[in-house]
Scaffold this motif. Structure first.
Motif, PDB file in Angstrom:
ATOM      1  N   ALA A   1       6.894   5.499  -2.460  1.00 33.47           N
ATOM      2  CA  ALA A   1       6.576   4.705  -3.650  1.00 33.47           C
ATOM      3  C   ALA A   1       5.513   5.429  -4.476  1.00 33.47           C
ATOM      4  N   GLU A   2       5.615   5.310  -5.782  1.00 33.51           N
ATOM      5  CA  GLU A   2       4.639   5.937  -6.680  1.00 33.51           C
ATOM      6  C   GLU A   2       3.359   5.096  -6.695  1.00 33.51           C
ATOM      7  N   LYS A   3       2.282   5.669  -6.181  1.00 36.65           N
ATOM      8  CA  LYS A   3       1.030   4.927  -6.080  1.00 36.65           C
ATOM      9  C   LYS A   3       0.545   4.475  -7.459  1.00 36.65           C
ATOM     10  N   GLY A   4       0.120   3.217  -7.557  1.00 37.30           N
ATOM     11  CA  GLY A   4      -0.416   2.675  -8.803  1.00 37.30           C
ATOM     12  C   GLY A   4       0.623   2.102  -9.740  1.00 37.30           C
ATOM     13  N   ARG A   5       1.899   2.221  -9.369  1.00 34.70           N
ATOM     14  CA  ARG A   5       2.970   1.768 -10.242  1.00 34.70           C
ATOM     15  C   ARG A   5       2.897   0.251 -10.453  1.00 34.70           C
ATOM     16  N   ASN A   6       3.009  -0.178 -11.719  1.00 33.45           N
ATOM     17  CA  ASN A   6       3.083  -1.605 -12.079  1.00 33.45           C
ATOM     18  C   ASN A   6       1.855  -2.397 -11.634  1.00 33.45           C
TER      19      ASN A   6
ATOM     20  N   ARG B   1       0.872  -1.162   0.000  1.00 38.10           N
ATOM     21  CA  ARG B   1       0.000   0.000   0.000  1.00 38.10           C
ATOM     22  C   ARG B   1       0.917   1.221   0.000  1.00 38.10           C
ATOM     23  N   ALA B   2       0.832   2.069  -1.031  1.00 39.14           N
ATOM     24  CA  ALA B   2       1.774   3.182  -1.179  1.00 39.14           C
ATOM     25  C   ALA B   2       1.804   4.073   0.052  1.00 39.14           C
ATOM     26  N   GLU B   3       0.682   4.203   0.701  1.00 39.49           N
ATOM     27  CA  GLU B   3       0.605   5.069   1.890  1.00 39.49           C
ATOM     28  C   GLU B   3       1.553   4.598   2.991  1.00 39.49           C
TER      29      GLU B   3
END
Length: 404
Positions: free
Chosen positions: A135-140, A59-61
Motif C-alpha cells: 500500500a502507498e503510505k499516506g494515501r487518502n 498501517r502501510a508497513e
C-alpha cells in the motif's frame, strides 16, 4: 473651472478621505468589510488526522511485503466513525479498520485504502482485507496541520473579505476580528426636468436614471445607503438634502447633476451655504469633467458628479469608489492589462474612461458603441471599464481594465 489631472484628483482624495473607525465583529459577520489587523488562529487544518475517503485505515508497513504470489491479509477489526473519537483507541497495528470520510484516524494508522479499491474477503464469519501489492503510505489520509498549524497568523489587512475568507477564519477558530465597514452614503439627484423612472414623461422631461443606478451600484458592492432622494434645482433645497443625508447617518455625500458652471448649476452655491470647502472642481477626465469634491466642516466628503448617466457612472467608479477605498484603508486597486480589439484616437490632455466588452473571437476588448454621456445603454452592454490616456492607441495595445 480649473481642471486638475485625474492622478492628482486621486492623490487628493486619498489624503482627504481618512481611514474610518475600526470595529470588532464576529468572523461570520465580516462579509464585505475590510480587515484592519492580522489575526491568529487557534485550530489547525486539518484539526486531526482523518480519512479523505470511505475505506479502510491501515498501517502501510503491515502490507509492505505483499505480492500476487504471496498476498497479505489483514483482519478488519473495527470501525472508525465520524465524531466518535473513543473508538479511535482501537489498536491499529496488524489489522484494518473501516473508516468513514472525515473520521479521526490516529497513529499508527497512516494510510486509507479507498473502498472501491479494497479487496474485501468474507471468510467464516470474519472479514479480511487482502493485498496483492504494498500500500502507498499516506494515501487518502489528511494529516493534522498540513494546511496550517494551530497558532497560524492570517493577515488580510487592507483586503475586502469575501465568503472564502469567512470560511477560512471560521475553520481556523477565529471568532472575532477587527474590520472597517463601508461608510453609509447619502445619494442626491437634482434637476427640475427629472422624473421618477416609472412615471409618465412629457416632452422636456427625463427619467431619473441616476437615482436607480446609483442605488443599485451601492447594493452590488455592499455599500449601505443612509438616504436617497431627489431635490429641485434650488440651492437651499440641495443644501437641506445634504444636511438630511448627514443627519441620517451618511458619512459620504454624493450628488448627481448641477455640477457644471452654468447659470442653473446650483451645486457650488448649495455647498457654500453649508460652509463647505471646495477641494477641486473640474477633473481632466472624460466623461465626468465637471466633477467636484468638497469637505464639510466636520470632514464629511462630498462628491458632486455631472448628471449625464455615463458621467455619473464614471464619477462613481473612479472618484467615489477610490474615496470609499481610502476610508476603508484598502490596498491599492490593481487594473488588469488587456489588449484592445481595435485602434482608437482619444482627445489629448484627458484620462478617458470607456466602457468595453470582450471580443469572443480575439479575446481582446472592444469599445461599446454607441457610448454617449447622456445615454445609459452602454452600461448594460459593457463587461468592464477601460482607462486610457489621450492620444492614439493601436489595435493590440494594452489598456488598463477595471471591473464595473
Amino acid at each position: 473651472m480649473k481642471l486638475i489631472p485625474y492622478h492628482d484628483a486621486c492623490t487628493t482624495l486619498a489624503a482627504a478621505c481618512a481611514p474610518g473607525p475600526e470595529e470588532a465583529v464576529p468572523a461570520r459577520q465580516a462579509l464585505g468589510a475590510v480587515a484592519s489587523r492580522p489575526v491568529i488562529g487557534t485550530v489547525a487544518s486539518p484539526a486531526f488526522n482523518n480519512a479523505a475517503m470511505d475505506g479502510f485505515a491501515i498501517r502501510a508497513e503491515d502490507a509492505a511485503g505483499a505480492t500476487e504470489g504471496s498476498p497479505v491479509e489483514l483482519p478488519v477489526a473495527g470501525e472508525l466513525k465520524v465524531g466518535v473519537h473513543e473508538e479511535a483507541a482501537i489498536p491499529g497495528s496488524g489489522c484494518a479498520l473501516r473508516v468513514a470520510t472525515g473520521a479521526l484516524t490516529p497513529p499508527p494508522l497512516d494510510t486509507v485504502v479507498a473502498l472501491e479499491q479494497a479487496d474485501v474477503i468474507e471468510r467464516s464469519g470474519s472479514t479480511v482485507l487482502r493485498f496483492l501489492k504494498p500500500a502507498e503510505k499516506g494515501r487518502n489520509l489528511r494529516i493534522m496541520g498540513e494546511e496550517y498549524p494551530a497558532g497560524a497568523a492570517f493577515d488580510f489587512t487592507g483586503k475586502r473579505l469575501h465568503a472564502g475568507h469567512v470560511a477560512l477564519l471560521s475553520a481556523a477558530g477565529i471568532g472575532e476580528l477587527h474590520v472597517r465597514k463601508p461608510p453609509p452614503l447619502g445619494l442626491l439627484t437634482t434637476g427640475d426636468e427629472v422624473r421618477p423612472p416609472d412615471g409618465p414623461l412629457v416632452p422636456g422631461q427625463i427619467a431619473n436614471v441616476n437615482a436607480a443606478w446609483m442605488t443599485a451600484w451601492c447594493a452590488e458592492r455592499g455599500v449601505p445607503v443612509a438616504l436617497a432622494r431627489h431635490v429641485r434645482d434650488d440651492p437651499g433645497d440641495l443644501a437641506r438634502g445634504f444636511q438630511e443625508a448627514r443627519e441620517s447617518g451618511a458619512r459620504v455625500l454624493v450628488s448627481s447633476g448641477s455640477a457644471s458652471a452654468g447659470r442653473h448649476d446650483i451645486l457650488r452655491q448649495s455647498l457654500e451655504e453649508l460652509g463647505a470647502r471646495i477641494v477641486f472642481h473640474g477633473v481632466a477626465m472624460r466623461p465626468g469633467k465637471p466633477a467636484l469634491f468638497a469637505l464639510l466642516d466636520d470632514g464629511t466628503p462630498v462628491f458632486g458628479l455631472p448628471g449625464n448617466p455615463l458621467a455619473t457612472a464614471a464619477g462613481m467608479r473612479f472618484l467615489v469608489w477610490p474615496g470609499i477605498r481610502a476610508i476603508l484603508a484598502m490596498n491599492a486597486e490593481e487594473p488588469r492589462p488587456v489588449p484592445l480589439a481595435h485602434t482608437c484616437d482619444l482627445r489629448e490632455g484627458y484620462t478617458h474612461f470607456l466602457l468595453a466588452r470582450r471580443d469572443s473571437d480575439k479575446g481582446a476588448l472592444k469599445l461599446v458603441h454607441p457610448q454617449r454621456p447622456g445615454q445609459a445603454g452602454a452600461l448594460a452592454a459593457a463587461h468592464c471599464w477601460l482607462r486610457l490616456d489621450g492620444g492614439r492607441h493601436e489595435e493590440g495595445a494594452l489598456a488598463d481594465s477595471y471591473a464595473l
